[in-house]
Design a protein around this motif. Structure first.
Motif, mmCIF file in Angstrom:
data_model
loop_
_atom_site.group_PDB
_atom_site.id
_atom_site.type_symbol
_atom_site.label_atom_id
_atom_site.label_comp_id
_atom_site.label_asym_id
_atom_site.label_seq_id
_atom_site.Cartn_x
_atom_site.Cartn_y
_atom_site.Cartn_z
ATOM 1 N N GLU A 35 8.048 25.820 -7.252
ATOM 2 C CA GLU A 35 8.315 26.601 -7.074
ATOM 3 C C GLU A 35 6.907 27.554 -6.585
ATOM 4 N N ARG A 36 6.059 26.970 -7.332
ATOM 5 C CA ARG A 36 4.670 28.411 -7.691
ATOM 6 C C ARG A 36 3.871 27.847 -6.733
ATOM 7 N N ASP A 37 3.140 27.060 -7.160
ATOM 8 C CA ASP A 37 2.160 26.448 -5.866
ATOM 9 C C ASP A 37 2.820 25.500 -4.603
ATOM 10 N N LEU A 38 4.196 25.159 -4.197
ATOM 11 C CA LEU A 38 3.822 24.447 -3.119
ATOM 12 C C LEU A 38 4.763 25.281 -2.220
ATOM 13 N N LEU A 39 5.544 26.990 -2.845
ATOM 14 C CA LEU A 39 6.780 27.142 -2.502
ATOM 15 C C LEU A 39 7.702 25.933 -1.840
ATOM 16 N N ILE A 40 8.062 25.503 -2.076
ATOM 17 C CA ILE A 40 9.312 24.625 -2.463
ATOM 18 C C ILE A 40 10.076 24.933 -3.721
ATOM 19 N N ARG A 41 11.890 25.247 -2.895
ATOM 20 C CA ARG A 41 12.488 26.129 -3.866
ATOM 21 C C ARG A 41 13.452 25.215 -4.380
ATOM 22 N N GLU A 42 13.585 24.535 -3.598
ATOM 23 C CA GLU A 42 14.750 22.934 -3.419
ATOM 24 C C GLU A 42 14.973 22.756 -5.030
ATOM 25 N N PRO A 43 16.003 22.191 -5.676
ATOM 26 C CA PRO A 43 15.806 21.921 -6.455
ATOM 27 C C PRO A 43 15.069 20.085 -6.331
ATOM 28 N N ILE A 44 14.066 19.504 -7.614
ATOM 29 C CA ILE A 44 13.427 18.651 -7.416
ATOM 30 C C ILE A 44 13.714 17.424 -6.629
ATOM 31 N N ASP A 45 15.171 17.011 -7.582
ATOM 32 C CA ASP A 45 15.941 15.751 -7.732
ATOM 33 C C ASP A 45 16.025 15.677 -6.160
ATOM 34 N N GLN A 46 16.484 16.864 -5.665
ATOM 35 C CA GLN A 46 16.795 16.556 -4.075
ATOM 36 C C GLN A 46 15.313 16.687 -3.068
ATOM 37 N N VAL A 47 14.530 17.378 -3.474
ATOM 38 C CA VAL A 47 13.214 17.067 -2.731
ATOM 39 C C VAL A 47 13.050 15.853 -3.042
ATOM 40 N N VAL A 48 12.664 15.252 -3.839
ATOM 41 C CA VAL A 48 12.175 13.247 -3.720
ATOM 42 C C VAL A 48 13.507 12.661 -2.782
ATOM 43 N N LEU A 49 15.386 13.233 -3.013
ATOM 44 C CA LEU A 49 15.769 11.844 -2.429
ATOM 45 C C LEU A 49 15.040 12.306 -0.431
ATOM 46 N N HIS A 50 15.149 13.970 -0.530
ATOM 47 C CA HIS A 50 14.775 13.678 1.391
ATOM 48 C C HIS A 50 13.245 13.852 1.347
ATOM 49 N N TYR A 51 12.188 12.888 0.223
ATOM 50 C CA TYR A 51 11.355 12.678 1.038
ATOM 51 C C TYR A 51 11.249 11.486 0.865
ATOM 52 N N ALA A 52 12.147 10.450 -0.288
ATOM 53 C CA ALA A 52 13.028 9.351 0.027
ATOM 54 C C ALA A 52 13.550 8.906 1.983
ATOM 55 N N VAL A 79 0.863 -1.278 -0.080
ATOM 56 C CA VAL A 79 -0.069 -0.308 0.246
ATOM 57 C C VAL A 79 1.141 1.519 0.111
ATOM 58 N N ASN A 80 0.425 2.309 -0.624
ATOM 59 C CA ASN A 80 0.914 3.617 -0.502
ATOM 60 C C ASN A 80 0.186 4.720 0.426
ATOM 61 N N LEU A 81 1.262 6.093 0.674
ATOM 62 C CA LEU A 81 0.758 7.176 1.070
ATOM 63 C C LEU A 81 1.234 8.025 0.358
ATOM 64 N N HIS A 82 1.706 9.462 0.646
ATOM 65 C CA HIS A 82 1.961 10.604 0.105
ATOM 66 C C HIS A 82 3.251 11.137 1.618
ATOM 67 N N ALA A 83 4.272 11.108 0.996
ATOM 68 C CA ALA A 83 5.565 11.088 2.393
ATOM 69 C C ALA A 83 5.106 12.640 2.730
ATOM 70 N N ALA A 84 4.839 13.893 1.785
ATOM 71 C CA ALA A 84 3.916 15.056 2.473
ATOM 72 C C ALA A 84 3.704 15.212 3.400
ATOM 73 N N GLY A 85 2.931 13.623 3.365
ATOM 74 C CA GLY A 85 1.892 13.912 5.243
ATOM 75 C C GLY A 85 3.032 14.301 6.402
#
Ligand code: C5P
Length: 232
Positions: free
Chosen positions: A127-144, A84-90
């Motif tokens: 960046e526009r909708d979530l105000l997350i300004r880090e590079p997307i590949d770093q965001v993915v690794l941070h969530y992981a 099963v899965n969920l959003h790490a953003a939770g």
């Protein structure tokens, strides 16, 4: 659980999915059931497909307050699904609550994996909708990494990210990767794709393949081709 091909059964109703699965007389593919089929047919579709002998990845991507997710996960765990899965953003609190809810009285539980940043999101929309300004590949690794610290078993990610996720989170941390296409096939709406053989080389643990199998003239042959390129 080893390397395997998971067939995304993106059908609108029970008859369509049974008609598709009936074509497989030998092997029983690992199947993914998503929101469309689950919301159309309810939990019974999961029980019926399980009774037919398939392993199931229930792709409902939960995201709510920890207590609600914990209770919902207990219900999904009772359906005896495999992933099963969920959003790490939770956040960590939600992921930990999910694990608690999933764990059965005997200590067993389905695998729990996290969606990191949806592949439909790009740097600009993040960046526009979530105000997350880090590079997307770093965001993915941070969530992981956050998912791993919370005790989860892996992530859903692009096959292009699987190698970096394993480097950051270890080889045992599962990467489940959609966005797979045959070299001679139609890409459809997927942009960043890999072949099953490339996904194998980069270290994906499970590939999720939908239309290259479900829309093929011979779905069983397409499935066998995926298995041969990715697993065998
Ligand atoms: O038909 P196709 O092979 O593109 O199907 C891929 C499956 O994986 C679909 O069920 C899609 O919703 C899912 N998925 C995806 N990309 C993500 C997350 C899930 O394609 N980032």
């Amino acid at each position: 659980m080893g390397k395997d091909v998971i067939v995304a059964c993106d059908f609108s109703g029970a008859q369509a999915v049974y008609g598709f699965l009936d074509k497989f007389t030998g092997r029983k593919p690992f199947v993914k059931i998503g929101m469309e089929l689950f919301y159309a047919e309810g939990p019974d579709i999961v029980r019926r497909i399980k009774e037919r002998g398939h392993r199931i990845f229930l792709d409902l991507k939960l995201h709510d307050i920890p207590n609600t997710v914990k209770k919902a996960m207990a219900v999904l765990s009772a359906l005896d699904v495999d992933i099963v899965n969920l959003h790490a953003a939770g956040t960590t609190a939600m992921m930990e609550a999910a694990l608690e809810g999933l764990t059965r009285p005997d200590g067993t539980r389905p695998l729990l994996i996290a969606v990191t940043q949806l592949t439909s999101t790009d740097q600009q929309s993040m960046e526009r909708d979530l105000l997350i300004r880090e590079p997307i590949d770093q965001v993915v690794l941070h969530y992981a990494e956050t998912a791993k610290k919370a005790g989860l078993d892996g992530v859903v990610c692009s096959p292009l990210e699987a190698g970096a996720v394993h480097e950051r989170c270890g080889a045992a941390f599962l990467t489940v990767t959609p966005g797979v296409r045959f070299a001679d096939g139609d890409k459809g709406d997927q942009r960043r794709v890999m072949t099953p053989a490339e996904a194998r080389k980069i270290g994906s643990d499970y590939i999720v393949v939908g239309r290259p199998i479900t829309a093929a003239a011979d779905p069983v042959a397409a499935y066998e081709r995926c298995l041969a390129d990715f697993v065998d």
